[in-house]
Motif scaffolding. Structure first.
Motif, short mmCIF file in Angstrom:
data_model
loop_
_atom_site.label_atom_id
_atom_site.label_comp_id
_atom_site.label_asym_id
_atom_site.label_seq_id
_atom_site.Cartn_x
_atom_site.Cartn_y
_atom_site.Cartn_z
N ILE B 56 0.84 -1.20 0.00
CA ILE B 56 0.00 0.00 0.00
C ILE B 56 0.87 1.25 0.00
CG2 ILE B 56 -1.70 1.28 1.36
CD1 ILE B 56 -2.73 -1.42 2.39
N GLY B 57 2.05 1.14 0.62
CA GLY B 57 2.96 2.29 0.67
C GLY B 57 3.28 2.69 2.09
N ILE B 58 4.55 2.54 2.47
CA ILE B 58 4.94 2.91 3.83
C ILE B 58 5.79 4.18 3.82
CG2 ILE B 58 4.86 0.51 4.63
CD1 ILE B 58 7.89 0.46 4.56
N ALA B 59 5.89 4.82 4.97
CA ALA B 59 6.68 6.05 5.10
C ALA B 59 8.17 5.72 4.95
CB ALA B 59 6.41 6.70 6.46
N ASN B 60 8.95 6.72 4.52
CA ASN B 60 10.40 6.51 4.35
C ASN B 60 11.05 6.03 5.65
OD1 ASN B 60 10.47 7.27 1.70
ND2 ASN B 60 10.76 9.44 2.19
N GLU B 61 10.61 6.62 6.74
CA GLU B 61 11.25 6.33 8.03
C GLU B 61 10.64 5.11 8.73
OE1 GLU B 61 9.41 8.82 7.10
OE2 GLU B 61 8.20 9.69 8.73
N ALA B 62 9.69 4.45 8.06
CA ALA B 62 9.02 3.30 8.69
C ALA B 62 9.98 2.11 8.81
CB ALA B 62 7.81 2.89 7.86
N SER B 63 9.90 1.44 9.93
CA SER B 63 10.75 0.26 10.12
C SER B 63 10.20 -0.65 11.21
CB SER B 63 12.17 0.71 10.50
OG SER B 63 12.89 -0.39 11.00
N LEU B 64 10.32 -1.95 10.98
CA LEU B 64 9.91 -2.92 12.00
C LEU B 64 10.81 -2.81 13.23
CD1 LEU B 64 9.12 -6.16 9.93
CD2 LEU B 64 7.53 -4.77 11.26
#
Lengths: 317, 317
Positions: B56-64
């Motif tokens: 769907i599209g995640i934020a640049n800074e997104a991380s598990l």
């Protein structure tokens, strides 16, 4: 008996939808309706629907030229092998029209009724040949949606149901034989429950029609294009499926979450629901069902973005 | 106040769905749940959902890597700017947990509850800072579906609702502010009505869970991915729209088509429903709405063919 000619009695939204579907599958169609201007409105409606039927795929021999309009009911149904009735949803009107159809049709022609909710045993009362009558309830737009509920009345023969089933399957429909007649059949009981609850919400001043629609489509509505009420809850229960869901939400059945009273969640009902969901999953694990739903929903949401009306923006409250 | 850190209390299907959505939009997320093995199950669930969030599209800074698990509730919520509660749907359990959250959270942190049906005024009773509490009710799968119902209780401030709305919008959600609190909010009243009617049908031996699901998905369910109960009937009315529909199907409100009693169709309700539908159409003519629906449905049915489980064949009765 082979079905070559279909008569459609009553040319509202449903009747015209049937005409389009029958024509698209290569039948000769005779339409009849006593209302003034009915032929013109019917032809315009079929013309508008035709490109969609073509997009889905029409039979080689299909043609709009195979549609005739005959204002006289007796003449319209006389040569038909299958007759579909779509007059207003009023018991006596339907009974009267069905009796005329019965009288003028060939004795072995099948008579289907598009009734949304009246029981077939009621409609076949007073027919000379009630054994060839069956409810065949479709969904708008009839030339696109696959479901048709087939409901036999007390006097309907199995052969009639079987012939109707084959006829509709041959038209790429998905006939569902309803085992016991009941007002509203199956689908419209659910639709009517949603509809009545929606009316209550608007009537009680809780939300506008627009808000109710958004509350439904942007969440549950998307899911229902793929899984029904049971499989949706089965999935909502996580790894425990419906067993867990009933534990978590069973108690809510006692609460006023809708104006509809729930049945008692007996052990027997519990088992029916749980084993039903397990059977429906057809060997897919919960993770596989989950995966399947997610892939579907993501593509569906792309599609929805393309087609949702301007509502998207305007409805932000 | 900027929201940087989100705490998620309770890691069932809904809690884990929120964790995925929050992480995908670049927040630090602290999850808490007292159950044994909760962390492992939670991480596995988020890992499974992550590829869909990415699609769907995640934020640049997104991380598990920005996900931590903290079994102690007080520590988990202490630094959070937004706390989402997802414990079992039982009034006292929710109240007790919310009171602990309230006690250990920063006084201006917003507390959202995923409750499906309990009224916010009931849940905020006994909170020290009830003004920052709001119901934020999402739909499974939370990391995909856009709808979140926001419901204020008696003590909730407008500012809280506004901040929550902005927070969820920023996460590509579609927040619907429910004007008046009511058990089941809006969406779950409709879902619960479908659910109870479905249970009645199975309980009364009319159909199996599988037949009910088919009767819903192959017809009405497909439509509900695009239009809600009101606009669907508006379209079902043909050129006359809802005005014609109410004339045709208004009388059915008196019939036992569902176990739910309908409200009286007063002139006032009639006008609300008709003008509501006209407004929702946002200037589109009936033909344009019809065209829009048909194009959507044809593409949707292609999608459905790809993803409908094996049910397709096995369910032919």
């Amino acid at each position: 008996m082979t079905i070559n000619t279909v008569a459609v009695v009553g040319t509202g939204v449903i009747g015209n939808g049937w005409i389009t579907r029958f024509l698209a599958h290569g039948y000769d169609v005779i339409a009849t309706d006593p209302a003034e201007g009915a032929e013109e409105r019917m032809r315009e409606s079929v013309r508008r629907a035709w490109p969609f039927a073509e997009e889905i795929g029409i039979a080689n021999e299909a043609s709009l030229d195979r549609l005739t309009f005959e204002p006289d009911l007796a003449k319209a149904v006389g040569d038909a092998d299958f007759i579909q009735e779509n007059v207003p949803e009023v018991e006596d009107i339907k009974q009267t029209v069905l009796q005329s159809i019965d009288q003028h049709a060939k004795p072995d022609a099948i008579i289907g009724s598009s009734t949304s909710g009246i029981m077939p045993s009621v409609l076949q009362e007073g027919l000379q040949f009630p054994e060839r009558f069956v409810v065949a309830h479709p969904f708008t737009p009839v030339y696109i949606l696959p479901l048709v509920e087939l409901v036999a009345g007390r006097s309907t023969t199995d052969q009639t149901v079987e012939r109707a089933k084959q006829f509709f399957e041959q038209m790429n429909m998905s006939p569902l034989i309803v085992r016991h007649e009941i007002e509203g059949h199956i689908a419209d009981r659910l639709i009517e429950a949603i509809w009545r609850e929606s009316l209550h919400i608007v009537n009680d001043g809780i939300a506008t029609t627009e808000e109710v629609d958004r509350a439904f489509t942007h969440g549950a509505g998307l899911r229902y294009a793929q899984y029904g009420p049971f499989l949706t809850f089965h999935l909502g229960g996580g790894e425990g499926g419906m067993r867990h869901m009933l534990k978590q939400f069973g108690p809510a059945l006692k609460k006023p979450w809708t104006k509809l009273e729930a049945p008692e969640l007996t052990d027997e009902l519990y088992e029916k629901v749980v084993t039903g969901c397990e059977k429906q999953s057809g060997g897919m694990t919960m993770s596989e069902l989950d995966q399947n739903r997610n892939e579907f929903l993501i593509k569906l949401m792309d599609l929805v973005k393309e087609y949702w009306p301007q509502e998207q923006e305007s409805s932000r409250v």
